[in-house]
Write an enzyme that holds these catalytic residues in place. Structure first.
Site, short mmCIF file in Angstrom:
data_model
loop_
_atom_site.label_atom_id
_atom_site.label_comp_id
_atom_site.label_asym_id
_atom_site.label_seq_id
_atom_site.Cartn_x
_atom_site.Cartn_y
_atom_site.Cartn_z
N THR B 194 0.82 -1.21 0.00
CA THR B 194 0.00 0.00 0.00
C THR B 194 0.85 1.25 0.00
OG1 THR B 194 -1.77 1.21 1.12
CG2 THR B 194 -0.24 0.01 2.54
N ARG B 195 0.31 2.30 -0.57
CA ARG B 195 0.94 3.62 -0.50
C ARG B 195 -0.04 4.61 0.12
NH1 ARG B 195 -0.54 3.85 -6.39
NH2 ARG B 195 -1.76 5.74 -6.70
N HIS B 199 -8.10 2.30 4.81
CA HIS B 199 -9.50 2.51 5.16
C HIS B 199 -10.15 1.15 5.32
CE1 HIS B 199 -8.88 6.72 4.43
NE2 HIS B 199 -8.36 6.45 3.25
N HIS B 202 -9.83 -1.55 2.53
CA HIS B 202 -8.57 -2.29 2.44
C HIS B 202 -8.33 -3.15 3.67
CE1 HIS B 202 -7.66 0.70 -0.83
NE2 HIS B 202 -7.49 -0.47 -1.41
N ARG B 288 -8.32 -3.91 -7.16
CA ARG B 288 -8.61 -3.23 -8.43
C ARG B 288 -7.52 -2.22 -8.72
NH1 ARG B 288 -14.40 -3.05 -10.23
NH2 ARG B 288 -13.86 -1.29 -11.53
#
Lengths: 384, 384
Positions: B194-195, B199, B202, B288
């Site tokens: 992740t960057r 939330h 995720h 996605r």
């Protein structure tokens, strides 16, 4: 499409034309009456749900299964599939005889068997191998100990129309379900075995399976259950209501199958997996104490048994889950694998308490059971 | 433990003693200044995160990657890892030279390279191969087009201490993370790249991964990001708060790694997967538009690219997910795979709207972001 267990899907049913002829021939044969479990097994064998079995186990297959979970051809098989007869009946049977098999409940001739052999068996040995216990409080052990003393082995020919024997629109044999899976283009399919209504904890398991597979086969048993279990028609009403309101139709398949539960825990989990592979599934959900009863099995025995198999033993893979529940602090469904909070935060209702609440017309928390399902169950318990 | 990509984990770092000696030698070498991305890549190569790469790509590896996603030894590799120099710099370099590589931001010599070759490259060809576009609005294409015109290939020796370059307690190289995974006894580990802050949508992906794997590695990039992305220290505060309150510590590992995002969508998804295999993970979450930017990639391109690999290309497996959200009708987290309800039932907030709400001190629904995370983000946006 995943191969059937042992490679090819067995078909021991007959076409309507064949049926008429064979029924005529069967009327001339000696007749044996079956138990409800044996009738279920006829349909499981006939339709290929028990592939590669083509009949009731002969002595070599039976010994292989009891002693090493293995048919004489080397294929993994965890639980005997047998036809029991009395000593008197056995005395009137010899190899190569053709015998008609009757369902005493309906009087119908459901199959014929070509006898390969007859053998006495050791009930205690089988009970320990299958159920891991000799305790007759175990429903599987009890049934086994009450069983007739000899087994008849031999290939069968299914005469009865299984689709008529289980008059649910959701009834379908393995060939049909495989076709439906192919039509939907699902490459991965998770099976969910159940003998209970689906509460949110089990809905959650199926939803996780749907996240990681293309589709889910909700696949309840509709064979005879033990006392206290909820009848198939009530459960089906629950499943239908749940699926209609909470599952995407294009990724869900509700089908039922005719097996009778053994409550054999880990060994039955393997049998459930084999059966689901025959129905075209690539994965099977194995929760805590899968197919267990009482306290005979450890909560993860039915998961761990898969770890000792080699790749070629079984193509279908288990999806293993722990306790699942609504957690108030998580604000969602969770499990002991994902939730760091304590039991007080979890919405949990025991089976006994749930039945009492339903029977007394009490409201079940939506975090535990969908209201659409609770309503159907309440109606059932109220009329008991 | 899963093998490193290409079999063995590379280590191009040096011990404190070696470092002192090599730094002394490096001070005598000609010096090249690096971009921030090249500095990140030094640490990725040095620690083995980019195994089997031992340095910046030579011409044969580079051509293989651009033309067929493959190193000259046949190992899958999706994106060039290169060191760019000007024509003038190139004129002063020849094969077998040893050159010191400096991070101009700190003035520190971070590595040395033993030059194997120098080559001119085709920026348009590389842009199309890596990013699938020549549009300079794409941050990866922009960076490439602004890059110096020649590449220097050669194995490196990392001089700088990467653990000091990224002063987060959660920073750890692949060898350390593999050791932590082994100590925890996890057989299956899902990585979450992740960057962004995490939330609930995720969080849900990571929780599903935890249901099907023994543990999850929350693995954010802390290399330089594009403008508008949230800085690493703010994100780390969010991750820590989230994990402390909502994840079981014994099944969760939060570690950061120094790569700089390419925003190359599907090709970068493969790179992320390779890197995670090197960190000891067996699975990687691919949602996605993974590693995408703008509208350059289809939402499932980064998932589909895995389908064309052969078994031996990559050992780590993708866990593929669709849109996830809180659904009011489901009364829980769900996805387009599991939820039959319409968009009006889903709690969705665009990134732009979320930033505005946070900056204006508005309350974020708990179904979208955990309050502990929202509070940290609000403080960050308020001081911008």
């Amino acid at each position: 499409m995943i191969e059937a267990h042992g490679k090819n899907l067995v078909n021991r049913t007959c076409t309507p034309q064949e049926r008429e002829e064979r029924l005529k021939a069967a009327c001339q044969m000696p007749v044996l009456d079956l138990t409800s479990s044996e009738v279920s097994d006829i349909y499981m064998i006939g339709t290929g749900a028990y592939s590669p079995l083509k009949g009731f186990m002969d002595s070599a297959d039976y010994q292989g299964v009891v002693e090493g979970m293995c048919l004489k051809n080397g294929v993994l098989w965890p639980i005997p599939v047998t036809l029991a007869v009395t000593e008197e009946e056995a005395n009137n049977i010899k190899p190569e005889d053709e015998i008609a098999l009757r369902d005493p409940a309906s009087g119908e001739l459901v199959a014929t068997i070509t006898v390969s052999d007859l053998y006495r068996y050791d009930k205690e040995k089988e009970a320990l191998a299958t159920f891991g216990t000799l305790d007759t409080a175990h429903p599987g052990v009890k049934k086994l100990f009450e069983q007739k003393a000899f087994y008849v082995g031999g290939e069968i020919c299914q005469l009865a129309d299984d689709t008529k024997a289980f008059p649910f629109p959701e009834y379908a044999g393995p060939a049909k379900v495989r076709q439906e899976i192919a039509e939907r283009g699902w490459k991965t399919v998770a099976a969910f075995q159940t003998r209970n209504p689906i509460h949110r904890s089990h809905e959650y398991l199926t939803k996780i399976a749907m996240e990681v597979c293309d589709g889910v086969l909700i696949h309840p048993v509709v064979g005879k259950l033990k006392e206290g279990d909820i009848p198939a028609d009530v459960r089906l009403a629950c499943y239908r209501a749940l699926l209609q309101d909470y599952y995407p139709a294009e990724r869900t398949l509700l089908r039922v199958y005719p097996m009778e539960m053994r409550y054999a825990g880990p060994k039955e989990a393997l049998l459930h997996a084999i059966v689901r592979q025959n129905f075209g599934c690539t994965h099977i959900i194995i929760g805590r104490d899968h197919a267990g009863v009482g306290k005979y099995y450890g909560p993860f025995d039915a998961q761990n048994i898969f770890d000792n198999l080699s790749e070629s033993d079984l193509l279908i893979k288990p999806l293993k889950f722990d306790w699942t529940f609504w957690c108030k602090r998580c604000g969602g469904m969770a499990s002991t694998k994902t939730c760091p909070h304590s039991a007080e935060d979890h919405v949990a209702i025991s089976g006994t308490k749930l039945r009492t609440m339903l029977a007394e017309g009490k409201r079940i928390p939506e975090e535990f059971t969908r209201p659409e399902v609770a309503e159907i169950l309440a109606a059932y318990y109220l009329q008991l």
